[in-house]
Design a protein around this motif. Sequence first.
Motif, short mmCIF file in Angstrom:
data_model
loop_
_atom_site.label_atom_id
_atom_site.label_comp_id
_atom_site.label_asym_id
_atom_site.label_seq_id
_atom_site.Cartn_x
_atom_site.Cartn_y
_atom_site.Cartn_z
N SER A 177 0.88 -1.08 -0.04
CA SER A 177 -0.06 0.04 -0.10
C SER A 177 0.84 1.34 0.00
N GLY A 178 2.36 1.05 -0.11
CA GLY A 178 2.88 2.18 -0.39
C GLY A 178 3.14 3.17 0.86
N LEU A 179 3.45 4.41 0.80
CA LEU A 179 3.66 5.47 1.69
C LEU A 179 2.47 5.58 2.57
N LYS A 180 1.31 5.09 2.30
CA LYS A 180 0.24 5.32 3.23
C LYS A 180 -0.01 4.72 4.49
N GLU A 185 3.33 -0.62 10.87
CA GLU A 185 2.55 -1.65 9.84
C GLU A 185 3.55 -2.11 8.90
N PHE A 186 4.48 -1.35 8.54
CA PHE A 186 5.69 -1.67 7.67
C PHE A 186 6.63 -2.70 8.49
N VAL A 187 6.72 -2.41 9.69
CA VAL A 187 7.76 -3.17 10.43
C VAL A 187 7.02 -4.76 10.93
N GLU A 188 5.82 -4.61 11.12
CA GLU A 188 5.21 -5.84 11.21
C GLU A 188 4.90 -6.74 10.19
N GLU A 189 5.12 -6.07 8.95
CA GLU A 189 5.15 -6.97 7.81
C GLU A 189 6.17 -8.20 7.76
N GLN A 217 4.93 6.08 15.64
CA GLN A 217 4.89 4.87 14.84
C GLN A 217 3.61 4.71 14.31
N HIS A 218 2.74 5.56 14.58
CA HIS A 218 1.40 5.42 13.85
C HIS A 218 1.20 6.69 12.66
N SER A 219 2.42 7.10 12.47
CA SER A 219 2.39 8.15 11.34
C SER A 219 2.56 7.43 10.03
N PRO A 220 2.16 7.91 9.17
CA PRO A 220 2.31 7.33 7.63
C PRO A 220 3.70 7.66 7.04
N LEU A 221 4.10 6.50 6.41
CA LEU A 221 5.66 6.47 5.79
C LEU A 221 5.80 7.86 5.12
N LEU A 222 4.97 8.31 4.56
CA LEU A 222 5.15 9.71 3.61
C LEU A 222 5.57 10.72 4.62
N LYS A 223 5.29 10.75 5.87
CA LYS A 223 5.72 12.01 6.64
C LYS A 223 7.17 11.81 7.10
N LEU A 224 7.92 10.59 6.62
CA LEU A 224 9.09 10.38 7.24
C LEU A 224 10.21 11.21 6.56
N SER A 225 11.38 11.58 7.39
CA SER A 225 12.44 12.21 6.47
C SER A 225 13.02 11.13 5.54
N GLY A 226 13.95 11.53 4.70
CA GLY A 226 14.95 10.74 4.00
C GLY A 226 15.81 9.74 5.01
N GLY A 227 16.42 10.42 6.19
CA GLY A 227 17.08 9.64 6.98
C GLY A 227 16.28 8.77 7.69
#
Length: 418
Positions: A177-180, A185-189, A217-227
């Motif tokens: 589901s991408g950056l949403k 959720e990304f880690v629990e995959e 941890q409950h923020s969407p991936l798209l809000k993360l910085s590159g680092g």
Amino acid sequence: MVEINNGEARKYQGNYRQFLQQKVEQEQSEASTKKKFQGVLRKELAWLRQGPKARSTKQKARIQRIAEMQAKPRNHVKAKLEMNSLSRRIGKIAIEAEGVGLSLNDKENNLDLLHDFTYSFSPEDRVGIIGPNGSGKSTLLDLIAGTRLPTSGKIKLGETVHVGYLDQHTNDLNQGSGLKRKVIEFVEEAALRIDHGGKQITASQLLEKFLFPPSQQHSPLLKLSGGEKRRLALCKMLIQAPNVLLLDEPTNDLDIQTLSVLEDFLEDFKGCVVVVSHDRYFLDRTIDRIFNFENGHLRRYEGNYSRFLEQKILEERNNETTERDQMVNNLPNKRELKIKSNFQNKIRKLSFKEAKELKELDLKLPMLEKQKIYLEKKINGSDVDISETSHQLAELIEVIQEHEDRWIELSELSEPAK
């Protein structure tokens, strides 16, 4: 160098290595200052809890000082990143490449990226892959990971091998589901619970060790910085307990703290590591063998990146010496020169312009030789960009050779006509 951290720009003198050293000393000093400050504040608060009355001027001043200490902005102290090895057992064979070749074909071009690469990666290997942009470094990691098939030859992984692949663009973040997706959720995959140092911990607890607080941890991936995305991809990769790591430009977007912890982690990692990187200092700390892309072939060099540069410089000097020896051996003896000179006198004489050029070369060649000696000494120094200086030296050697060839050509002619 200028570092931007927590909205502050701080200036450092020297190169990147000196910056890292100053950064460590600065953090140690700040930690010591904070500890002393907290000790003084505890004592003052203990005195204040005794309920002293502000009768004297000194007591009033002391109470005011305590209030100022409590109101003083506290420096943000970074939490300590924990990156522990979760690697599994690995057998005697890690990766075997046999006659591997790769060609990229399209309607217009047929590009050969790799020819006949054969090598057996051991479980303890620390290998760096370097070369110009577009030479095929990332493609080689794709071949090892099995995401791309070779045009010729084969790559075989050991039976116990479990690959962890950190690609250059963290493509895994864009899958599904991408950056949403949320961070957790990304880690629990990869896993809901992880065996960490003999203890079972949740994915949320592991994220905290990678500096992702519960609120993030409950923020969407798209809000993360590159680092942060890079650090999260590292976290998910290590959860799967790989024993072979493929790292494509792993230092991209990483902060100094994460980079330092990653270097220490790789030093203790029980397994094979293959790294593609342009970061000289990172390669110096993490690898002990280099494969360099040279005209579609992977050439092997023993040692880290600094050792590789030394070998390349030595190789260039040896080639230069060989070429000069060949040039000297091909020069005619004095008798032949005299006969040739007499013969040339019959053909034509040196023009005025050529005589002037010869005199200029007599003055210029010694100056170029001095410049060459200076660059060679500069390369042997500690605080220098060896790659850039080596490039300058190679260009200078080429100029000297051109001038020497012209000097020999003019010297073989007779004196100018009067």
